[in-house]
Design an enzyme around this catalytic site. Structure first.
Site, PDB file in Angstrom:
ATOM      1  N   GLU A  56     -17.169  50.229 -50.118  1.00 43.08           N
ATOM      2  CA  GLU A  56     -16.296  49.392 -50.952  1.00 43.08           C
ATOM      3  C   GLU A  56     -16.995  48.956 -52.238  1.00 43.08           C
ATOM      4  O   GLU A  56     -18.170  49.275 -52.473  1.00 43.08           O
ATOM      5  CB  GLU A  56     -15.820  48.197 -50.120  1.00 43.08           C
ATOM      6  CG  GLU A  56     -15.004  48.673 -48.923  1.00 43.08           C
ATOM      7  CD  GLU A  56     -14.358  47.557 -48.122  1.00 43.08           C
ATOM      8  OE1 GLU A  56     -14.749  46.384 -48.278  1.00 43.08           O
ATOM      9  OE2 GLU A  56     -13.446  47.875 -47.333  1.00 43.08           O
ATOM     10  N   CYS A  65     -12.987  55.723 -49.512  1.00 45.08           N
ATOM     11  CA  CYS A  65     -12.692  55.854 -48.086  1.00 45.08           C
ATOM     12  C   CYS A  65     -13.758  56.713 -47.416  1.00 45.08           C
ATOM     13  O   CYS A  65     -14.468  57.487 -48.072  1.00 45.08           O
ATOM     14  CB  CYS A  65     -11.327  56.506 -47.886  1.00 45.08           C
ATOM     15  SG  CYS A  65      -9.922  55.421 -48.174  1.00 45.08           S
ATOM     16  N   GLU A  67     -13.358  59.305 -45.802  1.00 45.70           N
ATOM     17  CA  GLU A  67     -13.070  60.726 -46.010  1.00 45.70           C
ATOM     18  C   GLU A  67     -13.639  61.219 -47.347  1.00 45.70           C
ATOM     19  O   GLU A  67     -13.971  62.396 -47.485  1.00 45.70           O
ATOM     20  CB  GLU A  67     -11.562  60.968 -45.979  1.00 45.70           C
ATOM     21  CG  GLU A  67     -10.915  60.717 -44.613  1.00 45.70           C
ATOM     22  CD  GLU A  67     -10.489  59.253 -44.417  1.00 45.70           C
ATOM     23  OE1 GLU A  67     -11.067  58.357 -45.055  1.00 45.70           O
ATOM     24  OE2 GLU A  67      -9.577  59.034 -43.604  1.00 45.70           O
ATOM     25  N   CYS A  98      -5.572  57.746 -44.615  1.00 46.95           N
ATOM     26  CA  CYS A  98      -4.557  57.261 -45.551  1.00 46.95           C
ATOM     27  C   CYS A  98      -3.968  58.450 -46.312  1.00 46.95           C
ATOM     28  O   CYS A  98      -4.485  59.572 -46.239  1.00 46.95           O
ATOM     29  CB  CYS A  98      -5.159  56.238 -46.516  1.00 46.95           C
ATOM     30  SG  CYS A  98      -6.223  56.950 -47.788  1.00 46.95           S
TER      31      CYS A  98
HETATM   32  N1  THU Z   1     -10.199  53.353 -45.259  1.00 45.92           N
HETATM   33  C1  THU Z   1     -10.858  54.529 -45.069  1.00 45.92           C
HETATM   34  O1  THU Z   1     -12.086  54.591 -45.176  1.00 45.92           O
HETATM   35  N2  THU Z   1     -10.130  55.621 -44.744  1.00 45.92           N
HETATM   36  C2  THU Z   1      -8.784  55.624 -44.542  1.00 45.92           C
HETATM   37  O2  THU Z   1      -8.199  56.680 -44.352  1.00 45.92           O
HETATM   38  C3  THU Z   1      -8.054  54.346 -44.533  1.00 45.92           C
HETATM   39  C4  THU Z   1      -8.763  53.207 -45.165  1.00 45.92           C
HETATM   40  C5  THU Z   1     -10.984  52.171 -45.656  1.00 45.92           C
HETATM   41  C6  THU Z   1     -10.816  51.760 -47.086  1.00 45.92           C
HETATM   42  C7  THU Z   1     -11.205  50.297 -47.039  1.00 45.92           C
HETATM   43  O3  THU Z   1     -12.611  50.190 -47.198  1.00 45.92           O
HETATM   44  C8  THU Z   1     -10.834  49.863 -45.641  1.00 45.92           C
HETATM   45  O4  THU Z   1     -10.599  51.044 -44.906  1.00 45.92           O
HETATM   46  C9  THU Z   1      -9.593  48.980 -45.574  1.00 45.92           C
HETATM   47  O5  THU Z   1      -8.534  49.589 -46.229  1.00 45.92           O
END
Ligand code: THU
Length: 141
Positions: A56, A65, A67, A98
């Site tokens: 983050e 993310c 991924e 996501c």
């Molecule tokens: N997040 C991911 O790492 N991958 C996803 O496919 C969904 C969301 C993370 C982003 C953020 O740091 C946290 O989850 C909350 O949204």
């Protein structure tokens, strides 16, 4: 001998190993803002393991993310295509990628790529049907 649903779907994928790698990756997450660590892991077509965690940023919208890290890792360690994918939250529960990350995974999917989902094992095409992709561009890769 009892044949598990999982084995029938994909006899060559060690889903337990993939789950363990995703959980390991999740432990490296940098998620001080959402407090929602995520880990992702995948096997490549040629049998390598790649993984990633979410990273983050104080500028929230710049969050990477898990991924994103995974596909970066893929490209940095020999490239190739993804055969099987697993994503977890901090409790180790399966997490659906996501929308944006489904597109990232789609780009690097091997034919018939499978994902562990909350509905069980699904193909990339089931998770992102009718996808836009390299095939839509004039000069596909
Ligand atoms: N997040 C991911 O790492 N991958 C996803 O496919 C969904 C969301 C993370 C982003 C953020 O740091 C946290 O989850 C909350 O949204």
């Amino acid at each position: 001998m009892m044949v598990m649903e999982q084995d029938r779907a994909s006899p060559s994928v060690d889903w337990r190993a993939l789950e363990a790698a995703a959980v390991d990756a999740m432990k490296n997450a940098y998620a001080p803002y959402s407090k929602f660590p995520v880990g992702a892991a995948a096997f490549t077509e040629d049998g390598r393991l790649v993984s990633g965690c979410n990273v983050e940023n104080a500028s929230y919208g710049l969050t990477l993310c898990a991924e994103c890290a995974l596909v970066g890792n893929l490209q940095m360690t020999g490239g190739g295509l993804l055969r099987a994918f697993y994503c977890v939250d901090s409790a180790g529960n399966v997490l659906m990628p996501c929308g944006r990350c489904r597109q990232l995974l789609y780009e690097f999917r091997a034919p018939g790529m499978e994902l562990m989902t909350t509905q069980g094992i699904q193909t990339m095409d089931q998770v992102l049907p009718d996808a836009f992709g390299p095939q839509n561009l004039e000069d596909p890769r």
